[in-house]
Scaffold this motif. Structure first.
Motif, short mmCIF file in Angstrom:
data_model
loop_
_atom_site.label_atom_id
_atom_site.label_comp_id
_atom_site.label_asym_id
_atom_site.label_seq_id
_atom_site.Cartn_x
_atom_site.Cartn_y
_atom_site.Cartn_z
N ALA A 301 0.78 -1.01 -0.26
CA ALA A 301 0.00 -0.02 -0.17
C ALA A 301 0.88 1.49 0.06
CB ALA A 301 -0.79 -0.08 1.07
N PRO A 399 -0.94 -7.78 -3.70
CA PRO A 399 -2.14 -8.02 -2.74
C PRO A 399 -2.79 -9.40 -2.60
CG PRO A 399 -2.18 -6.02 -3.80
CD PRO A 399 -1.19 -6.85 -4.52
N PHE A 426 -3.80 -1.99 5.08
CA PHE A 426 -3.68 -1.43 3.86
C PHE A 426 -3.92 0.13 3.74
CE2 PHE A 426 -5.47 0.12 -0.22
CZ PHE A 426 -4.59 -0.79 -1.12
#
Length: 502
Positions: A301, A399, A426
């Motif tokens: 992120a 992810p 995140f």
């Protein structure tokens, strides 16, 4: 007895197993699961989209509501504070009250808050609407992910479902830049909120039909002290990160919020250790895969949002792109995110979490390196296109591996709060990445009016993004390494529950 490779648990995939042993039979598959996945992915898409779509609309909001640029930043910050602060509590509510029920409640709040934001006649009303929208996202994001984990059995199908979830989330992040500008320029900023209304109505119609109800069968204990300390601690942490670029990391307000966050989150840990029914059972942190997957998610992120900050500013301030032109230029990265997510789920199934996460970190680092070569007289195809293509592949695959690893060792009764922790990572990682890269860009001249100095600042920002990607690579290689199954004295395999703790 040899392992049945077709029915081995995700927690003990072939890449994770060292010795033979029995595996449990897979649970019965729900026939609605793929239709339900469409609904769940749409939810993830809208949650991520709404966190960033206002970025390109802020100048229009400032003009229409007659407010300053600093005041308009609350439109972004209010959502992030409510979202990031309540994710753990939202996930735990879903575990205890019912995941489908909380999904419907969150969707109803999403519908009402979107209408309120679009109809807002003052900045105060708009900020209030964004707070409620953040609360709805804190319910929807962990609940949708927990429902996905419940409806899809461990194995290739769950990996595919997680790939779609992650890929659509990545598309949501890039689509915010893709459609936010054109909608604002053509229809007005109000429509970035009104487009949520028909989507929310559809979600309310189909949720009772497609989604299974599931909850923790244990006692409904809500741990109010844990909920209060975690929520306030996460709000302060998120607020400090969001405001650091404008107020400075050494400012009294930011340092005060960071200190408050550390104290409250430390108190939260103490409370959870002593609670008979903790909000977040600390035993899940005994799993190396849960810790490693969440750290990887934070760093992915950070890399993603950090890159977005630099590339958006470079394209508009140095290359002179309009918001619509820049949005169209992000199509390439969006498409490659889809490709990366599909490749990521296949890779997780065949070779495991670590190789996919490591490859994704390398791709994102390479993309950041290519972008760090931008020039003052740059062009889209010469300076941006190659880096966006490579970066998008990593953004799609990373992810998937991180979420799969983090949730592979979680017991079914805490999937909601565990999903909340992953989503919280995140959000906090994204805010931290944007703050850190913004600070680097500004320190190297990115806030200058001279194109040469601005470009130098953006190069430094992309280079810092490369460093974060390298840190993610280290986490993937060290913490996402395969589990090994040890045998007991009589040669029997260790129980999978015990293997999860390693």
């Amino acid at each position: 007895m040899p392992i049945d490779r077709n029915h081995v648990s995700d927690n003990l995939r072939p890449d994770m197993v060292g010795t033979d042993g029995p595996t449990p039979d897979p649970p019965e598959r729900d026939p609605r699961r793929w239709k339900a996945l469409i609904l769940l992915c749409m939810t993830g898409f809208m949650v991520i989209l709404d966190s960033q779509i206002v970025i390109l609309a802020l100048p229009s909001i400032e003009r229409d509501l007659a407010v300053s640029a600093s005041a308009s930043q609350w439109v972004l910050s209010a959502y992030m504070l409510a979202f990031g602060g309540l994710l753990l509590f939202g996930g735990r509510l879903a575990d205890l009250r019912g995941r489908r029920l909380m999904f419907i409640v969150g969707t109803a709040l999403f519908l009402v808050s979107s209408l309120l934001c679009g109809l807002a006649w003052s900045m105060g009303v708009l900020i209030a609407g964004r707070v409620v929208q953040g609360v709805s996202a804190a319910l929807l994001a962990p609940t949708a992910l927990a429902i996905l984990m419940t409806m899809f059995p461990e194995g290739p199908e769950r990996n595919k479902a997680l790939a779609f979830w992650s890929g659509v989330g990545g598309i949501g992040a890039t689509s915010a830049l893709l459609i936010g500008g054109p909608i604002t320029d053509t229809l007005g900023w109000q429509w970035i909120f009104f487009i949520n209304v028909p989507v929310a109505i559809g979600m309310l119609v189909f949720a009772p039909i497609l989604l299974l109800e599931s909850r923790n069968d244990g006692p409904r204990a809500y741990d109010p002290a844990g909920a209060l300390t975690s929520t306030l601690g996460l709000v302060l942490l998120t607020g400090a990160i969001v405001w650091a670029p404008t107020r400075g990391w050494a400012s009294g307000a930011v340092l005060g919020m960071l200190l408050g966050a550390v104290l409250l989150l430390g108190l939260f840990v103490v409370i959870e250790r002593r609670s008979a029914a903790p909000l977040l059972p600390l035993r899940i942190f005994q799993s190396r895969l849960f810790v490693g997957g969440n750290l990887a998610m934070i760093l992915f992120a950070m890399t993603t949002l950090g890159m977005s900050v630099s590339v958006t500013a470079y394209a508009q301030r140095v290359l002179g792109y309009t918001s619509m032109e820049f949005g169209l230029g992000m199509i390439a990265m969006t498409l490659m995110t889809l490709v990366g997510a599909w490749a990521g789920q296949a890779g997780v199934t065949k070779v495991g979490f670590r190789p996919v996460a490591a490859a994704a970190a390398v791709l994102m680092g390479l993309g950041a390196f290519l972008l760090s070569q931008v020039s003052v007289q740059g062009t889209y195809f010469g300076d941006l296109f190659p880096g966006l293509l490579v970066f998008g592949l990593g953004l799609g695959a990373g992810p998937v591996a991180a979420i799969s690893a983090a949730l592979s060792s979680v017991e079914p009764d805490v999937t909601g709060v565990a999903s909340g922790a992953t989503n919280s990572g995140f959000q906090i990682g994204g805010a931290l990445g944007a703050a850190l890269i913004s600070a680097v860009v500004v320190s190297r001249g990115g806030d200058s009016t001279a194109p040469e100095q601005m470009t130098e600042g953006f190069r430094a920002g992309f280079a810092a993004d490369l460093v974060i990607a390298l840190a993610c690579l280290i986490v993937a290689l060290t913490l996402l390494r395969p589990l090994t199954r040890q045998s007991s004295g009589d040669g029997a395999a260790v129980d999978p529950t015990e293997a999860r703790r390693r």
